[in-house]
Design an enzyme around this catalytic site. Sequence first.
Site, PDB file in Angstrom:
ATOM      1  N   LYS A  20      90.321  43.633   7.926  1.00  0.00           N
ATOM      2  CA  LYS A  20      89.430  43.518   6.771  1.00  0.00           C
ATOM      3  C   LYS A  20      87.963  43.485   7.226  1.00  0.00           C
ATOM      4  O   LYS A  20      87.691  43.339   8.428  1.00  0.00           O
ATOM      5  CB  LYS A  20      89.817  42.258   5.992  1.00  0.00           C
ATOM      6  N   TYR A  60      95.515  45.891  -4.516  1.00  0.00           N
ATOM      7  CA  TYR A  60      95.762  44.486  -4.866  1.00  0.00           C
ATOM      8  C   TYR A  60      96.111  44.295  -6.344  1.00  0.00           C
ATOM      9  O   TYR A  60      95.884  43.228  -6.902  1.00  0.00           O
ATOM     10  CB  TYR A  60      94.533  43.641  -4.504  1.00  0.00           C
ATOM     11  N   THR A 102      98.975  33.170   4.849  1.00  0.00           N
ATOM     12  CA  THR A 102      97.795  33.653   4.127  1.00  0.00           C
ATOM     13  C   THR A 102      96.585  32.740   4.340  1.00  0.00           C
ATOM     14  O   THR A 102      95.464  33.208   4.543  1.00  0.00           O
ATOM     15  CB  THR A 102      98.123  33.754   2.620  1.00  0.00           C
ATOM     16  N   ARG A 113      95.845  35.089  12.257  1.00  0.00           N
ATOM     17  CA  ARG A 113      95.048  34.217  11.381  1.00  0.00           C
ATOM     18  C   ARG A 113      94.944  32.802  11.945  1.00  0.00           C
ATOM     19  O   ARG A 113      93.912  32.142  11.823  1.00  0.00           O
ATOM     20  CB  ARG A 113      95.652  34.198   9.974  1.00  0.00           C
ATOM     21  N   ASN A 123      90.409  36.145   5.854  1.00  0.00           N
ATOM     22  CA  ASN A 123      91.546  35.983   6.767  1.00  0.00           C
ATOM     23  C   ASN A 123      91.852  37.201   7.644  1.00  0.00           C
ATOM     24  O   ASN A 123      92.962  37.383   8.126  1.00  0.00           O
ATOM     25  CB  ASN A 123      92.782  35.471   6.019  1.00  0.00           C
ATOM     26  N   HIS A 126      95.266  42.385   6.875  1.00  0.00           N
ATOM     27  CA  HIS A 126      96.291  42.594   5.850  1.00  0.00           C
ATOM     28  C   HIS A 126      97.539  43.174   6.502  1.00  0.00           C
ATOM     29  O   HIS A 126      97.436  43.974   7.432  1.00  0.00           O
ATOM     30  CB  HIS A 126      95.806  43.579   4.782  1.00  0.00           C
ATOM     31  N   GLU A 137     101.851  51.874   0.696  1.00  0.00           N
ATOM     32  CA  GLU A 137     100.478  51.704   1.161  1.00  0.00           C
ATOM     33  C   GLU A 137     100.089  52.799   2.149  1.00  0.00           C
ATOM     34  O   GLU A 137      98.967  53.285   2.138  1.00  0.00           O
ATOM     35  CB  GLU A 137     100.301  50.297   1.751  1.00  0.00           C
TER      36      GLU A 137
HETATM   37  P1  IDP Z   1      98.699  38.066   2.107  1.00  0.00           P
HETATM   38  O1  IDP Z   1      97.452  38.799   2.523  1.00  0.00           O
HETATM   39  O2  IDP Z   1      99.074  37.014   3.116  1.00  0.00           O
HETATM   40  O3  IDP Z   1      99.857  38.985   1.768  1.00  0.00           O
HETATM   41  P2  IDP Z   1      98.383  37.665  -0.770  1.00  0.00           P
HETATM   42  O4  IDP Z   1      98.898  36.491  -1.535  1.00  0.00           O
HETATM   43  O5  IDP Z   1      99.041  38.981  -0.951  1.00  0.00           O
HETATM   44  O6  IDP Z   1      98.347  37.234   0.788  1.00  0.00           O
HETATM   45  O7  IDP Z   1      96.843  37.801  -1.122  1.00  0.00           O
HETATM   46  C1  IDP Z   1      96.127  38.921  -0.701  1.00  0.00           C
HETATM   47  C2  IDP Z   1      94.765  38.501  -0.189  1.00  0.00           C
HETATM   48  O8  IDP Z   1      94.021  37.915  -1.260  1.00  0.00           O
HETATM   49  C3  IDP Z   1      94.801  37.403   0.893  1.00  0.00           C
HETATM   50  O9  IDP Z   1      95.053  37.899   2.195  1.00  0.00           O
HETATM   51  C4  IDP Z   1      93.416  36.818   0.760  1.00  0.00           C
HETATM   52  O10 IDP Z   1      92.437  37.643   1.401  1.00  0.00           O
HETATM   53  C5  IDP Z   1      93.190  36.889  -0.754  1.00  0.00           C
HETATM   54  N1  IDP Z   1      93.551  35.627  -1.387  1.00  0.00           N
HETATM   55  C6  IDP Z   1      94.793  35.192  -1.679  1.00  0.00           C
HETATM   56  N2  IDP Z   1      94.762  33.965  -2.244  1.00  0.00           N
HETATM   57  C7  IDP Z   1      93.457  33.619  -2.304  1.00  0.00           C
HETATM   58  C8  IDP Z   1      92.759  32.458  -2.780  1.00  0.00           C
HETATM   59  O11 IDP Z   1      93.355  31.489  -3.257  1.00  0.00           O
HETATM   60  N3  IDP Z   1      91.398  32.483  -2.663  1.00  0.00           N
HETATM   61  C9  IDP Z   1      90.712  33.535  -2.136  1.00  0.00           C
HETATM   62  N4  IDP Z   1      91.322  34.641  -1.677  1.00  0.00           N
HETATM   63  C10 IDP Z   1      92.681  34.687  -1.756  1.00  0.00           C
HETATM   64 MG    MG Z   2     100.072  40.378   0.187  1.00  0.00          MG
END
Ligand code: IDP
Ligand code: MG
Length: 183
Positions: A20, A60, A102, A113, A123, A126, A137
């Site tokens: 990212k 997303y 996450t 991470r 983080n 992806h 994707e």
């Molecule tokens: P993942 O990346 O571990 O699969 P997802 O739940 O799919 O996690 O969320 C996608 C991305 O959205 C996360 O990697 C993070 O960058 C962002 N994200 C998820 N939850 C939050 C939050 O509570 N606050 C801010 N950003 C979030």
């Molecule tokens: Mg995800």
Amino acid sequence: FLPRLVAALEEVDETYIMVKPDGVQRGLVGEVISRFEKKGFKLTGLKLFQCPRDLAEEHYKDLKAKPFFPKLIKYITSGPVVCMAWEGVGVVASARKLIGATDPLQAEPGTIRGDLAVQTGRNVVHGSDSPENGKREIGKAFDALLRYYHLLNLSDMITNLALWFKEGEICEWTPAVAQWLRE
Ligand code: IDP
Ligand code: MG
């Protein structure tokens, strides 16, 4: 076209990994690539790319209703990302383990991470969450469809389903070390 599509979908797993914008800005591209390389997966696609807003929203789309969605789209489009396709049996689940939880504060040490980030909204990386999303994707399955059925006028629809890589951007190759990674 169904047999061809099914074949593409049933081929060995592939996952979409993306460094990212924070990872690119912090100079972590090599570090992230190196973890997947060392593990033994096969790199089949790699590019530096400025993600347009509509692609970020499509990628997303499952999170559209979340309060952080606008910030997430701003984050992902805020600078270049590094798009990667990695291939190998079990690569999707294994990559999720290498990446870690996450929330980087919950991610185990030793994960990307866990070692390199502190906040969910920054983080670093992806990784696809299922084999189906890996295909979607990267876009390879739809590539196969496009090659054989470009006359069906479905091209635009299919192109929209293949998110991060275009036809010709995925490389089929056999690493010289393949026999030393799998018996
Ligand atoms: P993942 O990346 O571990 O699969 P997802 O739940 O799919 O996690 O969320 C996608 C991305 O959205 C996360 O990697 C993070 O960058 C962002 N994200 C998820 N939850 C939050 C939050 O509570 N606050 C801010 N950003 C979030
Ligand atoms: Mg995800």
